[in-house]
Scaffold this motif. Structure first.
Motif: not given
Length: 629
Positions: A158-160, A165-166, A243-245
């Motif tokens: 979550x720092x990004x 947002x994803x 895919x952010x995870x």
């Protein structure tokens, strides 16, 4: 059967322990709790499954307690085991356990290690509630649980802000589908007076008149709910951004849990859908369009995980084509085989990403065949199953069964004949983008230094999934068919006169898929310079841009939904309703200011005002008299 509740209880306990311990737990302890709890769940799922088979595959329900009782609605916290829930339970716990084992290697050294596995365990718990719940209320609890866990895991880094947002996007889009599902539950309770799944399925042919408006709306709301979870058009835009995870999250979501929930729901509620043939055709059309759009999108992606994400969307499209064609068992078998080879591909991609120092762009990799032949073998097997290479991969036996069933359906209903060719075109695209992915990563020019990877928790799960993705896994076909027959999931009946034609249709699909593989070899192994030259032309660049953005659904939704919403939010942020009420005190204040300004102390002004007022009153009286006559 008495062990059934333990399959849900163990990952739940793992979640509680990990959530309570968080950063105070050593990494090894967190790994043992996280993976061990799901391993125990898989063990007791196996025991419950063996008891089920030994007892004649008779469906049983384990009632734990009454969840709530409001106005006669009293859904139980009850677990139902039949052939379909056994299939799903085995897939969730078995494949989920392998993913957990791999995650203990992949996530090593990551911050908040225990937090990750607490979410992972809760994910498995929620999915088990979804597939084992004997009523739609309990199913909905698990349904919302997997939605929450997907949000937590997609936004794990979550720092990004982009990852946050994803996660919000996935949560929001799937919530839209959840609203439709909730409406379906209201309609079902209104018509049936119960949310018990077995009772609804049994009574649907008598309660719902075929093609009636209530049958159509109920089936449509159920499907739109399923479409949200299983990323079908128009609710598909969240899947690629998921895919952010971390990569094990992608494997769990795409292979064993969340995206399969929609297919399960449609197959579980098959009798409701069969009362609305129009919705059944719509389901197949939606699946066909989705698989084609996803195929074109995967063809030009550069992120290894996004390629696999779009391939998941495409394979889910095949499953929904099967559901709409009433080939439920073929769709469910493909769901199982897809869990094997897609978990293999995602976990292998995670290993590739670590080997290249967290690089995900396939064009910044290259040369991996000479560095790690084990990973190449895993990708070749998984990619072969995805492309349905005949006989040697399990994907051939499941995907072609769907296309054959759709062809048979097309002999009676013309639209399905078109859908068959759409599915064949999707298979053609799958072969091309699968070969592109493997060729660039393993045989392209090495652009990033390779980092040696090792460990039994890395290669062990991959080896097991690789075996399950080969044609050897076809031995599972007969037992899966038997337990689904026991669960009264309708088998697809092929008229004897059409059997030869169906096999010809399957062979045609295989031939075109192999032709796609040949085209992929020509384009990327021998003529890649020509492909790059075309991509630089205005036409090529435009096509690439359209496909890379999955035909622009995100841009369309931004215009149609997001921007109007933000405008409304901006207007409401100023609270116009509250401002409207301020008009009244403003008028009073204005009147007070005016009358106060008239208090000058001048007798001449007072006398003039009184005279003016008297004249006005007299004129009003005269007008009244004239109008009255």
């Amino acid at each position: 059967m008495s062990y059934l509740y333990l399959t849900v209880l163990f990952p739940l306990i793992g979640f509680i322990l990990l959530a309570a311990g968080r950063n105070n737990l050593p990494e090894k302890v967190a790994a043992i709790i996280g993976a061990g709890s799901v391993g125990l769940s898989a063990l007791f799922a196996l025991i419950a499954g063996l008891d089920f088979v030994n007892n004649g595959s008779v469906a049983t329900t384990q009632h734990l307690w009454t969840w709530f009782n409001v106005g006669g609605l009293a859904p139980g916290f009850s677990l139902h085991l039949d052939g379909l829930s056994l299939l799903m339970m085995g897939m969730v716990t078995g494949v989920g356990f392998l993913i957990h084992i791999f995650a203990t290697w992949y996530m090593r050294g990551e911050e908040d290690f225990a937090r990750f596995f607490s979410y992972f365990n809760l994910f498995v718990t929620s999915m088990l509630l979804l597939v084992l719940g004997d009523n739609l209320a309990l199913l909905f609890l698990g349904w919302e649980g997997v939605g929450l866990c997907s949000y937590l895991l997609i936004g794990y880094y979550y720092q990004n802000p982009a990852n946050g947002f994803a996660a919000i996007k996935a949560f929001t889009v799937t919530r839209v589908g959840d609203v439709f599902l909730l409406i379906a539950l209201f309609l079902i309770y209104q018509q049936f007076g119960t949310l018990n799944i077995a009772e609804v399925v049994a009574a649907a042919p008598t309660v719902l008149a075929e093609s009636s408006s209530i049958a159509i709306w109920t089936a449509l709301m159920l499907f739109l709910g399923a479409a949200g979870k299983s990323a079908q058009i128009p609710l598909q835009t969240w899947l690629a951004d998921a895919m952010a995870g971390p990569t094990p999250v992608s494997a769990l979501i795409h292979a064993a849990t969340m995206v399969t929930a929609g297919v399960y729901l449609c197959c579980r509620m098959f009798s409701v859908f069969e009362q609305a043939p129009e919705v059944m055709a719509f389901i197949s059309i939606t699946g066909a369009v989705t698989l084609l759009v996803a195929g074109f999108a995967a063809l030009v992606q550069t992120d290894i995980k996004r390629i696999l994400a779009y391939s998941t969307m495409s394979q889910l499209g095949y499953m929904f084509m099967a559901v709409g064609a009433e080939a439920y068992q073929a769709g469910l078998f493909h769901m199982l085989t897809h869990a094997f080879f897609k978990a293999l591909l995602f976990l292998s991609s995670g290993a590739v990403i670590l080997a290249y120092h967290h690089e995900q762009n396939i064009f910044k990799m290259g040369g991996l065949f000479h560095k790690n032949k084990f990973l190449f073998a895993c990708f070749a097997i998984g990619g072969g199953a995805l492309a349905a290479i005949p006989f040697i991969t399990i994907g051939f036996f499941s995907k072609d069964a769907i296309l054959g069933a759709v062809w048979v359906k097309g002999q009676a209903v013309a639209v399905y004949d078109c859908l068959y060719w759409t599915g064949v075109a999707g298979a053609f695209l799958t072969s091309i983008y699968t070969f592109r992915l493997i060729w660039v990563v393993f045989f392209g020019k090495e652009n990033t230094p390779y980092h040696e990877i090792k460990g039994v928790t890395y290669w062990g799960p991959l080896a097991i999934l690789a075996v399950l993705s080969t044609g050897l896994a076809y031995v599972l076909k007969a037992p899966v068919t038997n337990i689904l027959n026991a669960a009264k999931i309708p088998a697809f009946n092929v008229p004897e006169a059409l059997e030869h034609g169906m096999h010809s249709a399957e062979y045609t699909a295989v031939g075109i898929a192999l032709a796609g593989l040949v085209i992929g070899v020509i384009l990327f192994a021998f003529a890649y310079s020509a492909v790059k030259a075309f991509a630089k032309t205005s036409l090529g660049a435009g096509l690439v841009n359209i496909c890379r953005n999955a035909l622009g659904f995100d841009a369309l939704y931004d215009i149609v939904f997001v921007k109007p919403y933000l405008l409304i939010a901006k207007i409401l942020g100023r609270d116009p309703i509250d401002g409207l009420w301020l008009v009244l005190p403003a008028l009073v204040k204005g009147g007070n200011s005016f009358t106060s300004s008239r208090q000058t102390g001048s007798l001449r002004e007072y006398a003039s005002s009184m005279a003016f007022g008297t004249v006005v009153l007299l004129m009003i009286l005269v007008v009244i008299q004239v109008v009255g006559k």
